[in-house]
Design a protein around this motif. Structure first.
Motif, PDB file in Angstrom:
ATOM      1  N   LEU A   1       0.860  -1.180   0.000  1.00  0.00           N
ATOM      2  CA  LEU A   1       0.000   0.000   0.000  1.00  0.00           C
ATOM      3  C   LEU A   1       0.895   1.228   0.000  1.00  0.00           C
ATOM      4  O   LEU A   1       1.805   1.337   0.828  1.00  0.00           O
ATOM      5  N   ILE A   2       0.638   2.155  -0.927  1.00  0.00           N
ATOM      6  CA  ILE A   2       1.447   3.379  -0.969  1.00  0.00           C
ATOM      7  C   ILE A   2       0.537   4.594  -1.086  1.00  0.00           C
ATOM      8  O   ILE A   2      -0.525   4.548  -1.701  1.00  0.00           O
ATOM      9  N   ASN A   3       0.980   5.673  -0.468  1.00  0.00           N
ATOM     10  CA  ASN A   3       0.349   6.972  -0.675  1.00  0.00           C
ATOM     11  C   ASN A   3       0.758   7.445  -2.064  1.00  0.00           C
ATOM     12  O   ASN A   3       1.937   7.688  -2.330  1.00  0.00           O
ATOM     13  N   LYS A   4      -0.212   7.580  -2.976  1.00  0.00           N
ATOM     14  CA  LYS A   4       0.125   7.856  -4.366  1.00  0.00           C
ATOM     15  C   LYS A   4       0.775   9.221  -4.577  1.00  0.00           C
ATOM     16  O   LYS A   4       1.358   9.478  -5.635  1.00  0.00           O
ATOM     17  N   LYS A   5       0.721  10.103  -3.582  1.00  0.00           N
ATOM     18  CA  LYS A   5       1.371  11.413  -3.713  1.00  0.00           C
ATOM     19  C   LYS A   5       2.755  11.462  -3.070  1.00  0.00           C
ATOM     20  O   LYS A   5       3.466  12.447  -3.212  1.00  0.00           O
ATOM     21  N   ALA A   6       3.117  10.380  -2.379  1.00  0.00           N
ATOM     22  CA  ALA A   6       4.424  10.364  -1.701  1.00  0.00           C
ATOM     23  C   ALA A   6       5.546  10.192  -2.717  1.00  0.00           C
ATOM     24  O   ALA A   6       5.424   9.430  -3.672  1.00  0.00           O
TER      25      ALA A   6
END
Length: 378
Positions: free
Chosen positions: A314-319
């Motif tokens: 899971l990743i923060n797409k803006k990171a």
């Protein structure tokens, strides 16, 4: 332009023609008729790409003009900008130019690197989940494929058009069957208005054939919504063998609904279920958090992704974080030149490449305070 599928993501991952340029842009302004605004925003993003090609990749103006020729042609196509959805993704390398009109909103960003940046495309792949809608009645059947913003009819040659055709009835028998099985648009069965056992048996046989075709043709893991009278749906539920059938049906006369109404009403039923998989992943992550089967440290996850250790990411797409994973030393280094790439994108790409699953989501959806979380295979 094609649909964003796993095969598409893997194809972009394999691209070795650096520099690889990725451009994302929100196109929601099209809903307000602000087409010129979209053209200007896209040209501004192309200017950013020009600067990166010149400063970090030593491109001359002639090389830049040739590299971005198709992109600038797209920028000048006023018809193109009037036919947008929620977002746009454009990918450019020496011998390819691809774009995707996205169903999910994006944020404006340009990348020029050794690989394509796929974080927002992954978000499109996972969030724009498709589903099937089957308009079902004794008198007509239609199959549709829907999503949040679109619905299209699917042609299945083997799907019976109606019970009359399926049973090969003559006009007189068809009229009798219709009068027995429908009343005011609603099906009537044995014990409900006096339909005979034979009529009921015919209808069940007809529904079983529909179920056979559905299970033969709908091979993808997508929800199936039935638009049917409650009594027809009740019978079909008992017959159905398709694993992803929703428990609730879209009731009413679908022949009187246009495609927009079908999409809106069916989406209301499907939407609550589409995020179940993310919810389940987050619950699993929290259950395993105390063990060594998870991590929320970027450095550890990048290394694990490189060695095929990640099952789910899971990743923060803006990171974003620039750097390079040096395999020989098992560490991240910041080069401060064009060799640096987005490490979050790297973790996502390596996970997909090695058969893992990636969810690119908003910061508020992450299971903890970190911008990245992984569940390991071992």
């Amino acid at each position: 332009m094609t649909e964003v599928k796993l095969e598409v993501l893997k194809d972009f991952i394999q691209c070795q023609e650096s520099p690889c340029t990725s451009i994302y842009m929100s196109t929601k302004a099209v809903h307000k008729g602000e087409f010129k605004k979209l053209e200007i925003e896209f040209k501004n993003l192309l200017q950013e790409v020009e600067e990166k090609l010149e400063n970090s990749w030593s491109f001359k103006q002639r090389d830049i003009d040739n590299f971005l020729k198709e992109a600038y042609a797209l920028a000048a196509d006023s018809t193109f900008w009037q036919e947008q959805k929620e977002g746009l993704a454009v990918f450019i390398s020496e011998n390819r130019f691809d774009y995707f009109k996205l169903e999910v909103d994006t944020y404006n960003k340009s990348y020029v690197s050794y690989n394509f940046n796929l974080k927002q495309l992954i978000s499109e792949f996972q969030n724009n989940q498709k589903y099937y809608l089957l308009a079902l009645s004794p008198n007509h059947n239609s199959l549709y494929q829907g999503s949040r913003n679109n619905i299209e009819k699917v042609e299945l040659e083997e799907l019976p058009l109606n019970i009359t055709e399926f049973l090969n009835l003559d006009d007189k028998a068809a009229e009798k069957h219709q009068s027995v099985n429908t009343a005011g648009g609603s099906a009537v069965f044995h014990g409900q208005g006096g339909a005979s056992d034979d009529d009921n048996e015919d209808l069940i046989h007809y529904l079983k054939e529909i179920d056979r075709v559905i299970n033969l043709e709908l091979k993808e893991d997508r929800y199936l919504v039935i638009a049917a009278d409650d009594s027809v749906f009740s019978l079909y539920k008992n017959i159905n063998n398709y694993d992803m059938l929703l428990d609730d049906n879209l009731s009413g006369n679908t022949k009187q609904m246009n495609k927009k109404e079908l999409r809106e009403k069916s989406w209301e039923l499907v939407e609550p279920h589409l995020n179940d998989y993310i919810k389940n992943v987050k619950e699993k992550y929290l259950e395993l958090k105390a063990s060594d089967k998870t991590s929320d440290k970027l450095e550890d996850i990048v290394e694990a992704a490189n060695y095929s250790k990640i099952d789910t990411l899971l990743i923060n797409k803006k990171a974003e974080k620039a750097g390079v994973f040096v395999e020989d030393e098992n560490e991240i280094k910041i080069m401060k030149n064009n060799k640096d790439y987005d490490l979050y994108n790297y973790a996502a790409v390596e996970t997909i490449k090695n058969g893992g699953t990636v969810f690119s989501i908003g910061k508020e959806e992450m299971p903890g305070k970190s911008d990245i979380s992984a569940i390991y295979r071992y």
